[in-house]
Each structure stands twice: as C-alpha cells, then as structure tokens.
Motif scaffolding. Structure first.
Motif, PDB file in Angstrom:
ATOM      1  N   ASN A 373     -38.556   0.306  -8.738  1.00 51.34           N
ATOM      2  CA  ASN A 373     -37.627  -0.827  -8.766  1.00 51.34           C
ATOM      3  C   ASN A 373     -38.345  -2.111  -9.169  1.00 51.34           C
ATOM      4  N   LYS A 376     -38.868  -2.022 -12.728  1.00 56.31           N
ATOM      5  CA  LYS A 376     -37.596  -2.055 -13.465  1.00 56.31           C
ATOM      6  C   LYS A 376     -37.000  -3.461 -13.483  1.00 56.31           C
ATOM      7  N   TYR A 377     -37.123  -4.162 -12.353  1.00 54.13           N
ATOM      8  CA  TYR A 377     -36.455  -5.455 -12.248  1.00 54.13           C
ATOM      9  C   TYR A 377     -37.412  -6.648 -12.396  1.00 54.13           C
ATOM     10  N   ASP A 401     -43.093  -8.071  -6.431  1.00 52.43           N
ATOM     11  CA  ASP A 401     -42.984  -8.250  -7.893  1.00 52.43           C
ATOM     12  C   ASP A 401     -42.673  -9.697  -8.210  1.00 52.43           C
ATOM     13  N   SER A 419     -24.984   0.048  -4.040  1.00 48.43           N
ATOM     14  CA  SER A 419     -25.021  -1.416  -4.095  1.00 48.43           C
ATOM     15  C   SER A 419     -25.995  -1.842  -5.202  1.00 48.43           C
ATOM     16  N   ARG A 420     -25.493  -2.639  -6.118  1.00 47.43           N
ATOM     17  CA  ARG A 420     -26.343  -3.134  -7.231  1.00 47.43           C
ATOM     18  C   ARG A 420     -26.031  -4.605  -7.442  1.00 47.43           C
ATOM     19  N   THR A 421     -27.047  -5.392  -7.729  1.00 47.90           N
ATOM     20  CA  THR A 421     -26.800  -6.819  -7.966  1.00 47.90           C
ATOM     21  C   THR A 421     -26.344  -7.007  -9.413  1.00 47.90           C
ATOM     22  N   ALA A 424     -29.140  -7.044 -11.928  1.00 47.28           N
ATOM     23  CA  ALA A 424     -29.770  -5.731 -12.117  1.00 47.28           C
ATOM     24  C   ALA A 424     -28.931  -4.888 -13.071  1.00 47.28           C
ATOM     25  N   GLY A 430     -29.029   2.137 -13.541  1.00 46.74           N
ATOM     26  CA  GLY A 430     -29.355   2.559 -12.175  1.00 46.74           C
ATOM     27  C   GLY A 430     -28.106   3.068 -11.491  1.00 46.74           C
ATOM     28  N   VAL A 431     -28.301   3.699 -10.343  1.00 48.76           N
ATOM     29  CA  VAL A 431     -27.167   4.279  -9.623  1.00 48.76           C
ATOM     30  C   VAL A 431     -26.885   3.496  -8.340  1.00 48.76           C
ATOM     31  N   GLY A 432     -27.921   2.941  -7.752  1.00 49.15           N
ATOM     32  CA  GLY A 432     -27.728   2.214  -6.492  1.00 49.15           C
ATOM     33  C   GLY A 432     -27.849   3.119  -5.285  1.00 49.15           C
ATOM     34  N   GLY A 434     -31.093   4.679  -4.611  1.00 46.39           N
ATOM     35  CA  GLY A 434     -32.511   4.726  -4.224  1.00 46.39           C
ATOM     36  C   GLY A 434     -32.808   4.012  -2.921  1.00 46.39           C
ATOM     37  N   LEU A 435     -32.344   2.763  -2.785  1.00 48.97           N
ATOM     38  CA  LEU A 435     -32.686   1.991  -1.587  1.00 48.97           C
ATOM     39  C   LEU A 435     -32.024   2.559  -0.334  1.00 48.97           C
TER      40      LEU A 435
HETATM   41  P1  ADP Z   1     -30.888   1.385  -8.652  1.00 47.17           P
HETATM   42  O1  ADP Z   1     -32.244   0.784  -8.886  1.00 47.17           O
HETATM   43  O2  ADP Z   1     -30.727   2.732  -9.215  1.00 47.17           O
HETATM   44  O3  ADP Z   1     -29.802   0.450  -9.014  1.00 47.17           O
HETATM   45  P2  ADP Z   1     -31.563   1.126  -5.861  1.00 47.17           P
HETATM   46  O4  ADP Z   1     -30.846   1.612  -4.681  1.00 47.17           O
HETATM   47  O5  ADP Z   1     -32.988   1.517  -5.976  1.00 47.17           O
HETATM   48  O6  ADP Z   1     -30.722   1.597  -7.095  1.00 47.17           O
HETATM   49  O7  ADP Z   1     -31.480  -0.429  -5.871  1.00 47.17           O
HETATM   50  C1  ADP Z   1     -30.275  -1.023  -5.561  1.00 47.17           C
HETATM   51  C2  ADP Z   1     -30.192  -2.404  -6.118  1.00 47.17           C
HETATM   52  O8  ADP Z   1     -31.097  -3.262  -5.434  1.00 47.17           O
HETATM   53  C3  ADP Z   1     -30.594  -2.504  -7.533  1.00 47.17           C
HETATM   54  O9  ADP Z   1     -29.532  -2.185  -8.404  1.00 47.17           O
HETATM   55  C4  ADP Z   1     -30.940  -3.976  -7.628  1.00 47.17           C
HETATM   56  O10 ADP Z   1     -29.783  -4.718  -7.787  1.00 47.17           O
HETATM   57  C5  ADP Z   1     -31.558  -4.264  -6.300  1.00 47.17           C
HETATM   58  N1  ADP Z   1     -33.029  -4.184  -6.342  1.00 47.17           N
HETATM   59  C6  ADP Z   1     -33.795  -3.193  -5.849  1.00 47.17           C
HETATM   60  N2  ADP Z   1     -35.120  -3.483  -5.999  1.00 47.17           N
HETATM   61  C7  ADP Z   1     -35.162  -4.697  -6.583  1.00 47.17           C
HETATM   62  C8  ADP Z   1     -36.221  -5.539  -7.000  1.00 47.17           C
HETATM   63  N3  ADP Z   1     -37.513  -5.205  -6.837  1.00 47.17           N
HETATM   64  N4  ADP Z   1     -35.913  -6.729  -7.557  1.00 47.17           N
HETATM   65  C9  ADP Z   1     -34.616  -7.117  -7.723  1.00 47.17           C
HETATM   66  N5  ADP Z   1     -33.577  -6.343  -7.362  1.00 47.17           N
HETATM   67  C10 ADP Z   1     -33.826  -5.158  -6.802  1.00 47.17           C
END
Ligand code: ADP
Length: 486
Positions: A373, A376-377, A401, A419-421, A424, A430-432, A434-435
């Motif tokens: 992540n 990626k971000y 990061d 949940s995705r911002t 992002a 992404g699927v949302g 992972g976290l």
């Molecule tokens: P994905 O990465 O597949 O979207 P995740 O569950 O890993 O799913 O992450 C969920 C959301 O959290 C991401 O879509 C992003 O919006 C936010 N996110 C996670 N890690 C970071 C990061 N290091 N910096 C900014 N936003 C993040």
C-alpha cells in the motif's frame, strides 16, 4: 410495572382478602354462638319458672282442700311442697345474671311467705278458691312473672343481636364476593391488555420477521419482562438487518471489483475476434501485459476474499511460533527491494532481538500488505521506511510513506471491507479488502493496528504485538548502512 410484581401484588391482595374473610367469619361465628347460648339460657329460665308456677298452683289447690293430718291428701300436699322447693333451687341454679338472681331471691322470699301463710295450722274457715283472696300467692306469682318477663326480654335482646350479626355477615359476605369478583376481573383485564396483547404482538412480530419481513419491529410496551424481550428482539432484528446489509454491500463490492478486470480481459479477447487481421507484435505485447496485470489483480483479490471469508467464518488458523520480528521485517523489505526499483526502501531494526509470538506467514502477509500500500499510494522516488522496535511491553512494526495520505474522516472506516479513499481510487486499482484482512490478522494475534496520516504528506501504519522476553541470540551481522537498507 413488571409481570412478576403485578402477579405478586394480586396474589397478596387476594390472600389478604381471603384471610380477612376467614377471620371475620370466625369472629361472627363465635358471637353468634354466644347469643345462641344466652338465648338458650333465657328460654330454659322461662321453662323452669313456668314449671315453678305450675307447682305453686298445684300446691295451692292441694292446700285449699285442707287435708287432715296423716291423710293421703296431706301426704300429697307435703310432696308438692318439697317439689316446689326443689324446683325453686333448680331455677336459682340456672340464674345467668345478678339481676335474675335478685329477681329469684324475690321469688324465694314471696314463696316462703306463701308457705308460711299456709302452714302449720290449717285454715279455720272454708278456703276461698280465688287467687286474689291469698295475697302471698299473688305476690309469689307476680315475682315469678317478673322472672319470666326478664328472661323473655333477655331472649328478645339475644335474638335482635343475632339478627344484627346475621345482617353484618350477609353484608360482609356480599362485599367480599364483590371485591373478589372485581379484583379477579381487574387482574384478567390487566393481564389481557398489558401482558397478553403485548406478548402476542411480540410473537406476531417474531413470526413476521421469520417469514422474511426484515423491517418488522415489536412495540416495546407491556410489563417490564415483555418490554425487555421486545427490546432484545428489536436489537437482534436490527443487528441482523445490519449484517445483511453489510453482506449485500460486500457482495456488491465483489461484483463491482470483478467487473473491471473482467472487462479488460474481454477487451483483450477482441484481438482474436474473427475477421480481424493478426495483431502487431507490439500490440500483442501490450495486450499480454494488460492481461497479466489483470490476472494478478484477480489473483490478489481472490486471495483477499478467501482470507476475508475464512476470517468471517472464524476459521483463521494461526500457527504460532516465537520469532525475531526483525527477521520478518527484513524478509519483506528484501522482497520488495528486488522488485521495486521506483522507491527508496529503508529498513530500521534495533541491534537487540525483538521477540514476538506470531504466525510468521500471516505476519509477513500483514507487512506485505502495508508495504505494498505504501508503495502504491506514494510517488515514485519517495522514501518508504519499514522497521520494528521495542516500546515498553510491545513490539511496534511501522511502515511510513510520503504518499497521498488519508484525511481524518476517511481514516474512520479505513479498516472496513471495500473502504477506499477518493484519491486512492484515482491513483491505483484496488479492492479495499487488504486492510480489513490485515486488521483481523493483527487482532487474532492479540495485537492492534493504528494509522497516523496527513493528506498530501504521507502515512504511518503501526502494528503492536506483545513482546516476549528476549533470549540471547547468536551474534548478527551489523545492519547495513547504520541500520538502514536502500
Ligand atoms: P486496496 O489497496 O486494495 O484499495 P486496502 O484495504 O489495502 O485496499 O486499502 C484500503 C484503502 O486504504 C485504500 O484504497 C486507500 O484508500 C487507503 N490506504 C491504504 N494504505 C494507504 C497508504 N499507505 N496511503 C494512503 N492511503 C492508503
């Protein structure tokens, strides 16, 4: 009011009513018995006094015949006198009050005056057969009449008293019966209105909910127990509805995320559509690269989904081992260092071992998620710091990061599935999931995950696990570049 309280109060009220009725009945029975005894004594007094009158008149008749001494008539007269005196004693013995005793004393006195007047000398002249001619006889008879009248009055008084008790008993009986009927009717009405109907309403609501009407809720009315049941049912229905909503959202999320890679794959297959010429080698390469990326994405997504469902079903099996957290962090950094030329990846580990009890494969999955992540971000060329250190009783893993960051509002639901911002979404696919998987794994280790972030400046994800007491380990080569890996 509670059902238990109401039923207890009703039973106590009815028991008190029954007890009062029984006590009143016992009291009245004993009073009635007393009046009965007094009436019986009065009647007996009348009977005995009238017998005495008869004996007196018999004596008077025999005495008026002036029998010769030694004759049979004289013997009879003597007998009559004895009977008269014996009867007088009997009447005296049954006197029930001082007044009656005084009246009987009067009788005795007048009777003796009569007897004295009749003996011992027989009358000189022929007897006068009328009562009025003998004043002593009249006086004795009058005294006896007074005793009879006294007893008649006493009997009447007792009768009137008995009547009063009888009326009171009737009144009390009717009042108790009315109170009993009213009390039982009130209890039945209360039970029907305030207990039975709400309970039936709750039962209907449960049946309707069971039949599929998910919005059905029970009215929270009635006694405390039924209200509590209705509240519990409503909470349960609400929670089931919420779970169902989140399942639907979960499914919609999966469908939505599956659509993107599938559309890309569909487009790629158009290359081999009949009627189209063979694709150029560059085009072919581009398409294969796209297909490869989409398949990777699908693979990751299916992996996350499997983990998510396994976690939801409570089937996340962890193989715990005692491990040095520095090894885990180093392995993940090395993995990305070889494949990620665009970022500056730095490793921070202390000199001493940081021992934790964990499932190493799952903890590597956690760190991989966080590092991927972070990469990626955040923009290419920026730094990503990965490290672990001891803090009090915790081992704290940190991934920092210099990327897009997350606003405080978006941070709130960050660990929920899908949940995705906004940023992002624009930046990377992404699927949302992972976290959310990461958090569940950390929590299954008894740990905790948190995030610090500033939009536009970067984020730091921290994972805390309980620290094990360090054991002496074989000496390690010093961390490269003063504890920093590039
Ligand atoms: P994905 O990465 O597949 O979207 P995740 O569950 O890993 O799913 O992450 C969920 C959301 O959290 C991401 O879509 C992003 O919006 C936010 N996110 C996670 N890690 C970071 C990061 N290091 N910096 C900014 N936003 C993040």
């Amino acid at each position: 009011m509670s059902l238990k309280g109401m039923l207890t109060a009703s039973v106590i009220a009815l028991a008190t009513l029954a007890l009062s009725a029984a006590t009143a009945l016992m009291l009245m029975t004993s009073f009635l018995h007393r009046t009965n005894v007094s009436m019986g004594a009065s009647i007996e007094g009348i009977r005995l006094t009238e017998e005495l009158e008869v004996d007196l008149l018999l004596h008077q008749r025999l005495s008026d015949q002036a029998p010769l001494p030694g004759s049979l008539a004289a013997y009879r007269l003597n007998q009559a006198e004895r009977r008269l005196l014996a009867q007088l004693e009997v009447v005296h013995a049954q006197a029930t009050s001082g007044l009656e005793a005084a009246l009987l004393d009067d009788v005795e006195r007048t009777l003796h005056a009569y007897l004295r007047a009749r003996s011992p000398t027989p009358p000189l002249a022929l007897p006068d057969l009328t009562e009025d001619a003998d004043p002593t006889l009249s006086a004795a008879l009058a005294a006896m009449e007074r005793v009879v009248k006294y007893n008649v009055d006493e009997a009447r008084t007792a009768e009137a008293e008995a009547d009063r008790w009888d009326e009171l008993a009737n009144f009390l009986g009717i009042a108790m019966a009315v109170m009993l009927v009213v009390g039982v009717a009130a209890l039945l009405i209360w039970l029907d209105r305030f207990a039975f109907r709400p309970a039936m309403g709750l039962s209907h609501a449960m049946r309707r909910f069971g039949a599929g009407s998910r919005r059905t809720r029970a009215a929270e009315t009635g006694p405390t127990e039924v209200r509590d049941m209705a509240r519990t049912f409503n909470e349960m229905a609400h929670s089931l509805a919420r779970q169902r909503d989140s399942q639907l959202t979960f499914l919609a999320g999966i469908a939505h995320e599956l659509r993107n890679p599938l559309s890309a794959l569909k487009l790629s297959t158009a290359l081999a559509a009949p009627g189209r010429g063979p694709p150029t080698p560059e085009r072919m390469q581009r398409t294969l690269a796209l297909v490869g990326r989409q398949v990777d994405r699908l693979d990751r997504m299916v992996g996350d989904l499997l983990d998510a469902t396994r976690i939801e079903a409570g089937r996340l099996d962890l193989q715990f081992e005692e491990r040095d957290a520095r090894e885990l962090v180093r392995a993940v950094v090395e993995l990305y260092q070889s494949s990620e030329p665009g970022h500056v990846l730095r490793l921070f580990v202390p000199e001493d071992a940081v021992m934790v009890r964990c499932d190493p494969a799952r903890m590597e999955q956690v760190l991989t998620n966080l590092v991927s992540n972070a990469l990626k971000y955040s923009p290419s060329g920026s730094r990503v710091d990965v490290g672990v250190q001891s803090e009090g009783r915790d081992a704290v893993f940190a991934v920092t990061d210099q990327g897009i960051g997350i606003s405080p509002e978006e941070r709130r639901g960050l660990f929920a599935p899908f949940s995705r911002t906004g940023q992002a979404r624009e930046r990377a696919p992404g699927v949302g999931l992972g976290l959310s998987v990461t958090r569940r794994i950390v929590e299954a280790h008894g740990g905790h995950i948190e995030v610090d972030s500033e939009p536009g400046r970067g984020s730091t994800f921290r994972v805390r696990l309980a620290l094990l007491p360090a054991r002496p380990l074989p000496p390690e080569p010093r961390p490269e570049d003063g504890g920093v890996v590039h």
